[in-house]
Design a protein around this motif. Structure first.
Motif, PDB file in Angstrom:
ATOM      1  N   ILE A   1     -19.879  11.572 -35.036  1.00 58.15           N
ATOM      2  CA  ILE A   1     -18.444  11.799 -34.963  1.00 58.15           C
ATOM      3  C   ILE A   1     -17.932  12.297 -36.312  1.00 58.15           C
ATOM      4  O   ILE A   1     -18.132  11.643 -37.345  1.00 58.15           O
ATOM      5  N   VAL A   2     -17.290  13.456 -36.303  1.00 55.43           N
ATOM      6  CA  VAL A   2     -16.633  13.988 -37.494  1.00 55.43           C
ATOM      7  C   VAL A   2     -15.135  13.815 -37.281  1.00 55.43           C
ATOM      8  O   VAL A   2     -14.573  14.385 -36.349  1.00 55.43           O
ATOM      9  N   PRO A   3     -14.459  13.030 -38.124  1.00 49.59           N
ATOM     10  CA  PRO A   3     -13.053  12.713 -37.874  1.00 49.59           C
ATOM     11  C   PRO A   3     -12.063  13.760 -38.386  1.00 49.59           C
ATOM     12  O   PRO A   3     -10.920  13.425 -38.710  1.00 49.59           O
ATOM     13  N   TYR A   4     -12.513  14.998 -38.458  1.00 50.43           N
ATOM     14  CA  TYR A   4     -11.673  16.091 -38.936  1.00 50.43           C
ATOM     15  C   TYR A   4     -11.793  17.283 -37.992  1.00 50.43           C
ATOM     16  O   TYR A   4     -12.690  17.333 -37.142  1.00 50.43           O
ATOM     17  N   SER A   5     -10.920  18.256 -38.177  1.00 51.08           N
ATOM     18  CA  SER A   5     -10.976  19.483 -37.392  1.00 51.08           C
ATOM     19  C   SER A   5     -12.173  20.318 -37.822  1.00 51.08           C
ATOM     20  O   SER A   5     -12.728  20.114 -38.908  1.00 51.08           O
TER      21      SER A   5
ATOM     22  N   LYS B   1     -13.352  14.357 -33.759  1.00 51.08           N
ATOM     23  CA  LYS B   1     -12.266  13.471 -33.318  1.00 51.08           C
ATOM     24  C   LYS B   1     -11.257  13.380 -34.457  1.00 51.08           C
ATOM     25  O   LYS B   1     -11.169  12.358 -35.146  1.00 51.08           O
ATOM     26  N   PRO B   2     -10.493  14.461 -34.679  1.00 52.12           N
ATOM     27  CA  PRO B   2      -9.554  14.476 -35.797  1.00 52.12           C
ATOM     28  C   PRO B   2      -8.304  13.646 -35.522  1.00 52.12           C
ATOM     29  O   PRO B   2      -8.020  13.272 -34.380  1.00 52.12           O
ATOM     30  N   GLY B   3      -7.585  13.366 -36.606  1.00 52.71           N
ATOM     31  CA  GLY B   3      -6.314  12.673 -36.462  1.00 52.71           C
ATOM     32  C   GLY B   3      -6.127  11.562 -37.458  1.00 52.71           C
ATOM     33  O   GLY B   3      -7.082  10.871 -37.833  1.00 52.71           O
ATOM     34  N   ALA B   4      -4.884  11.434 -37.947  1.00 54.65           N
ATOM     35  CA  ALA B   4      -4.485  10.332 -38.834  1.00 54.65           C
ATOM     36  C   ALA B   4      -5.400  10.204 -40.050  1.00 54.65           C
ATOM     37  O   ALA B   4      -5.851   9.103 -40.398  1.00 54.65           O
TER      38      ALA B   4
END
Length: 318
Positions: free
Chosen positions: A34-38, A66-69
């Motif tokens: 999971i990469v938490p960025y765009s 899974k980008p966000g916050a």
């Protein structure tokens, strides 16, 4: 009583054997990263490493954004995932060491465990081309003579570049004026246009402008001079007692077995140290540098303590 004890002992033994067998069989299905960025930037590095990991582990390693916050959406997803070695986080360490200190989140520092550090982002601080200083030492002298007049652009209030810039200001004992932007790119553009005096960010975002003669690099924030920046002094070399490397790597949910974490980390090390990835690092201005689970966790604990203290002193309303 003896029969009960014997049965319990046998059950424990079988559980241990099963655990060992599962570790030996790992992995036996695809793995999610999971990469938490765009897409872009960190995401590109993750996908490049994932290709090598698929070959090393013999299973498909799938990268999902899974980008966000500020990365905490993806961080929360992994922190609450099954700790079975099939879900990992690939991110900047601030997802674990900074974000939980800034606001209430569905996870804390202890919900994630470090697996492998793969890159030490060589953050740099640069000045507008016509600034009244060309070195970090000169900037500190000027800022002390003109408190609050030296401005810096960040990627947004409360973000990594804002916090890092404030850390530099405190370590140098100077007062700087914060001007937030919506991202590093517009902050760098503001420095190029002379709208802010300073800007801090990844070398990949700033060096092209420096090479074009549009900004002047003052210092790098790592523990030592990055291979990619041999001529740029560190903050310590500039008289500022601060080391603020940006660690990028893999995390797993807390509770993921050591055997599985070690197996995944060993595969990461092979990929990172390969000639192909080292060449990729040079081209993308990424300082690829492996650290295993124990060393990475020690780095993260130190970083967490630093930010916990620092964040309690920053007024984010400014």
């Amino acid at each position: 009583m003896f029969k009960v004890f014997k049965a319990l002992t046998a059950a424990i033994a079988l559980t241990a054997v099963a655990g060992a067998a599962s570790a030996q069989d790992y992995p036996n299905r695809s793995i999610s990263v999971i990469v938490p960025y765009s897409p872009g930037g960190t995401d590109t590095l993750a996908r490049t490493i994932a290709q090598g990991l698929s070959n090393e582990l013999g299973q498909t390693v799938v990268v999902e954004n899974k980008p966000g916050a500020g990365g905490t959406v993806g961080g929360s997803f992994v922190a609450n995932a099954e700790p079975d070695g099939y879900t990992f986080l690939f991110a900047v360490s601030s997802v674990q060491t900074v974000a939980p200190h800034q606001r209430d989140l569905p996870y804390g520092f202890d919900a994630l465990r470090g697996v492998a550090r793969v890159s030490v982002g060589p953050n740099v601080m640069a000045a507008r081309k016509d600034a009244p200083f060309t070195t970090m030492e000169e900037m500190v002298v000027y800022a002390k003579e003109n408190p609050g007049e030296v401005s810096y652009g960040s990627a947004g209030t409360g973000g990594a570049t804002h916090i890092a810039s404030e850390a530099v200001a405190r370590a140098a004992d100077v007062e700087l004026f914060h001007i937030p932007f919506q991202g590093v790119t517009p902050a760098v553009a503001a420095a190029v246009a002379g709208e802010v005096d300073l800007v801090l960010g990844f070398a990949s975002a700033i060096l092209p402008q420096a090479e074009a003669g549009k900004v002047t690099v003052l210092a790098q924030l790592g523990e030592g001079r990055a291979k990619l920046l041999p001529d740029v002094p560190t903050l310590k070399e500039s008289g500022i007692d601060l080391e603020l490397p940006v660690n990028i790597g893999f995390w797993a949910p807390a509770g993921t077995p050591d055997e599985v974490v070690n197996a995944f980390a060993a595969a990461v090390e092979k990929v990172i140290t390969s000639d192909e990835l080292q060449e990729y690092g040079k081209k993308t201005l990424s300082e690829l540098q492996f650290a295993g689970p124990a060393d990475f966790d020690a780095m993260l604990a130190k970083e967490d303590a630093f930010y916990e203290e620092l964040l309690s002193t920053i007024d984010f309303s400014k």
